[in-house]
Design an enzyme around this catalytic site. Structure first.
Site, mmCIF file in Angstrom:
data_model
loop_
_atom_site.group_PDB
_atom_site.id
_atom_site.type_symbol
_atom_site.label_atom_id
_atom_site.label_comp_id
_atom_site.label_asym_id
_atom_site.label_seq_id
_atom_site.Cartn_x
_atom_site.Cartn_y
_atom_site.Cartn_z
ATOM 1 N N HIS A 112 -8.026 -5.692 0.268
ATOM 2 C CA HIS A 112 -6.744 -4.991 0.364
ATOM 3 C C HIS A 112 -5.983 -5.361 1.638
ATOM 4 O O HIS A 112 -4.763 -5.497 1.625
ATOM 5 C CB HIS A 112 -6.992 -3.476 0.326
ATOM 6 C CG HIS A 112 -5.736 -2.654 0.389
ATOM 7 N ND1 HIS A 112 -4.773 -2.685 -0.595
ATOM 8 C CD2 HIS A 112 -5.283 -1.781 1.342
ATOM 9 C CE1 HIS A 112 -3.789 -1.863 -0.276
ATOM 10 N NE2 HIS A 112 -4.062 -1.314 0.899
ATOM 11 N N ASP A 113 -6.696 -5.528 2.736
ATOM 12 C CA ASP A 113 -6.047 -5.879 4.006
ATOM 13 C C ASP A 113 -5.389 -7.247 3.967
ATOM 14 O O ASP A 113 -4.656 -7.613 4.895
ATOM 15 C CB ASP A 113 -7.064 -5.843 5.148
ATOM 16 C CG ASP A 113 -7.207 -4.452 5.749
ATOM 17 O OD1 ASP A 113 -6.421 -3.557 5.379
ATOM 18 O OD2 ASP A 113 -8.111 -4.259 6.581
ATOM 19 N N ARG A 121 -12.286 6.692 9.297
ATOM 20 C CA ARG A 121 -11.864 5.292 9.378
ATOM 21 C C ARG A 121 -12.966 4.364 8.870
ATOM 22 O O ARG A 121 -12.685 3.357 8.201
ATOM 23 C CB ARG A 121 -11.519 4.947 10.822
ATOM 24 C CG ARG A 121 -10.989 3.535 11.024
ATOM 25 C CD ARG A 121 -9.686 3.312 10.275
ATOM 26 N NE ARG A 121 -8.977 2.138 10.751
ATOM 27 C CZ ARG A 121 -7.815 1.731 10.284
ATOM 28 N NH1 ARG A 121 -7.225 2.402 9.312
ATOM 29 N NH2 ARG A 121 -7.222 0.665 10.775
ATOM 30 N N ASP A 142 -8.742 -6.972 -4.229
ATOM 31 C CA ASP A 142 -8.422 -5.634 -3.739
ATOM 32 C C ASP A 142 -9.245 -4.579 -4.486
ATOM 33 O O ASP A 142 -9.091 -4.389 -5.694
ATOM 34 C CB ASP A 142 -6.923 -5.370 -3.933
ATOM 35 C CG ASP A 142 -6.419 -4.142 -3.184
ATOM 36 O OD1 ASP A 142 -7.242 -3.261 -2.854
ATOM 37 O OD2 ASP A 142 -5.209 -4.076 -2.937
ATOM 38 N N SER A 168 0.846 -1.197 0.000
ATOM 39 C CA SER A 168 0.000 0.000 0.000
ATOM 40 C C SER A 168 0.884 1.252 0.000
ATOM 41 O O SER A 168 1.748 1.394 -0.863
ATOM 42 C CB SER A 168 -0.944 -0.051 1.214
ATOM 43 O OG SER A 168 -2.001 0.865 1.091
#
Length: 351
Positions: A318-319, A201, A289, A135
Site C-alpha cells: 500500500h505504501d 502504528r 496492496d 488512501s
C-alpha cells in the site's frame, strides 16, 4: 515552508449536526495561479500526513517533478481532526476553555471536503484542474468530485475505495483497541495514549507493507539469533517515530473518519453515487496492496463515467503510492496528456 492557517470565524456544521463555533485550517500553497486560472492542483493527504506535500511526496511534487511549482499552483490542506494546523482534538474548545480530547466530534470525509471547499473559496479558486489523493486522500478526492461535480476537471484516485471495507474497519478497530488499552489515553493530556499509539502504528504497518517486504528488508542473516529481531526493532522504531510527531486523539478520530467512508450514504447506493462524477477520472491500483486490494480500484473503474484505470506492482504494498513516484509519473503523464478515458493505461517500462 511554514504552515499557513486560515481562520474561519463563522459556525461550521458537521454532517452529524455538531457545530464548531469557528474553524482553523492549516494549509500550504506552492507556485502561482496563472492568468487563465486553470493550473490548480489540489492534493488530499492520507492518515498521518500533513499539508507540506513537497516534503512527503517528493518525486511527484517538487521543483523538477511532474507537478512542479513553475507550471502549477499546488494546494494541500491539513484535514479536520489532524495534528498539523487544522481544528483537532488538541484544539481548545471555546465552550470549556480546555482541549477537546475525547469530546471531539466525529468527523466524516464529507466534513473534510466541506473544509477544503471553504479554503478554496478563501483562495479565490474557481475550479481545480487536477485533484489527487491516495488512501484516505483518495476518499476525500472522490467525495469532492461527487459533492461539487463541476468544480473538479480531472481527478486521480490512488489505492482507495468507494466505501471502507470490513477488512479496513477491522484493522482500524484493532488499532483503536491498542490505543484505548493505554490508560493514559483517558488522562486528558496532549501525550495521552502514547504507548497505545505506538502499538497501533505497529499494527498499521502490517497492512501498509506485506510478507514479501518484511521477508526481504527485515529477515535475519544470522541463524543463531533467538531474540532482538530486526523486524521487532523496526516496528518499535516506526512506532516511536509516529509518537514523536502525532497524537493518539487525532489518530483515534481519523481512523473513525476512515471507517465512516461510504459514497453511497444518502445517495441511493454506491453505484449511483459514483455515477454522479463528471470529472475525467484516473483510478490507480497497486497489485500488492493488502489494505486496499486491486479489486476495489477495478470496481471504481467499472462504475465511474469517463474513467481510466492503471495498476502497478510494488515491493512496498500500500505504501507504494507514496514511494513509486516514477511509475505514478509515467501513468499520470499518459492520462493528462492524452484522451484516454474509458481505457486501461499500460505502464511503460522505465529504463
Amino acid at each position: 515552508m511554514t504552515t499557513q492557517v486560515y481562520k474561519y470565524s463563522q459556525p461550521f456544521e458537521l454532517e452529524s449536526g455538531y457545530t464548531f463555533p469557528e474553524l482553523e485550517i492549516g494549509f500550504h500553497t506552492y507556485g502561482r495561479l496563472n492568468k487563465n486560472r486553470d493550473n490548480v492542483v489540489w492534493v488530499c493527504h492520507a492518515l498521518t500526513a500533513n499539508s507540506d506535500v513537497l516534503d512527503w511526496w517528493k518525486g511527484l511534487f517538487g521543483g523538477k517533478d511532474y507537478f512542479n511549482t513553475d507550471d502549477y499552483f499546488i494546494v494541500c490542506a491539513n484535514v479536520l481532526g489532524s495534528a498539523y494546523g487544522t481544528t483537532s482534538p488538541l484544539s481548545i474548545n471555546p465552550t470549556t476553555g480546555q482541549p477537546y480530547y475525547l469530546s471531539f466530534p466525529n468527523i466524516s470525509i464529507r466534513d473534510m471536503v466541506k473544509a477544503h471547499q471553504l479554503l478554496a473559496k478563501h483562495l479565490n479558486i474557481d475550479s481545480v484542474e487536477v485533484l489527487i489523493g491516495g488512501s484516505l486522500g483518495g476518499a476525500q478526492a472522490m467525495e469532492w468530485t461527487i459533492m461539487d461535480a463541476d468544480f473538479i476537471k480531472n481527478v486521480i484516485l490512488i489505492a482507495t475505495n468507494a466505501r471502507q471495507s470490513a477488512w479496513g474497519v477491522a484493522f482500524n478497530e484493532s488499532q483503536r483497541l491498542a490505543i484505548t488499552a493505554d490508560r493514559t489515553f483517558y488522562a486528558g493530556t496532549p501525550d495521552g495514549g502514547a504507548k497505545g499509539l505506538k502499538a497501533a502504528r505497529s499494527i498499521a504497518l502490517l497492512s501498509y507493507r506485506g510478507y514479501k517486504t518484511y521477508h526481504i528488508s527485515q529477515q535475519e542473516d544470522n541463524d543463531s539469533i533467538t531474540d532482538n529481531f530486526r523486524a521487532a526493532s523496526y516496528q518499535c522504531y516506526q512506532g516511536d517515530k509516529l509518537v514523536n510527531r502525532f497524537n493518539a486523539y487525532s489518530y483515534w478520530h481519523l481512523s473513525k473518519s476512515m471507517d465512516s467512508h461510504n459514497v453511497g450514504r444518502n445517495r441511493n447506493g454506491v453505484e449511483k453515487a459514483l455515477g454522479l462524477i463528471k470529472a475525467r477520472t484516473l483510478v490507480i491500483g497497486i497489485k500488492s496492496d493488502l489494505l486496499f486490494p486491486i479489486e476495489e480500484q477495478q470496481y471504481l473503474f467499472r462504475h465511474i463515467p469517463k474513467s481510466s484505470f492503471a495498476e502497478f506492482d510494488s515491493f512496498y504494498g500500500h505504501d507504494g503510492f507514496l514511494i513509486e513516484t516514477e511509475a505514478l509519473t509515467n501513468i499520470i503523464t499518459s492520462f493528462l496528456k492524452t484522451d484516454v478515458k474509458g481505457k486501461i493505461i499500460q505502464l511503460q517500462q522505465i529504463a
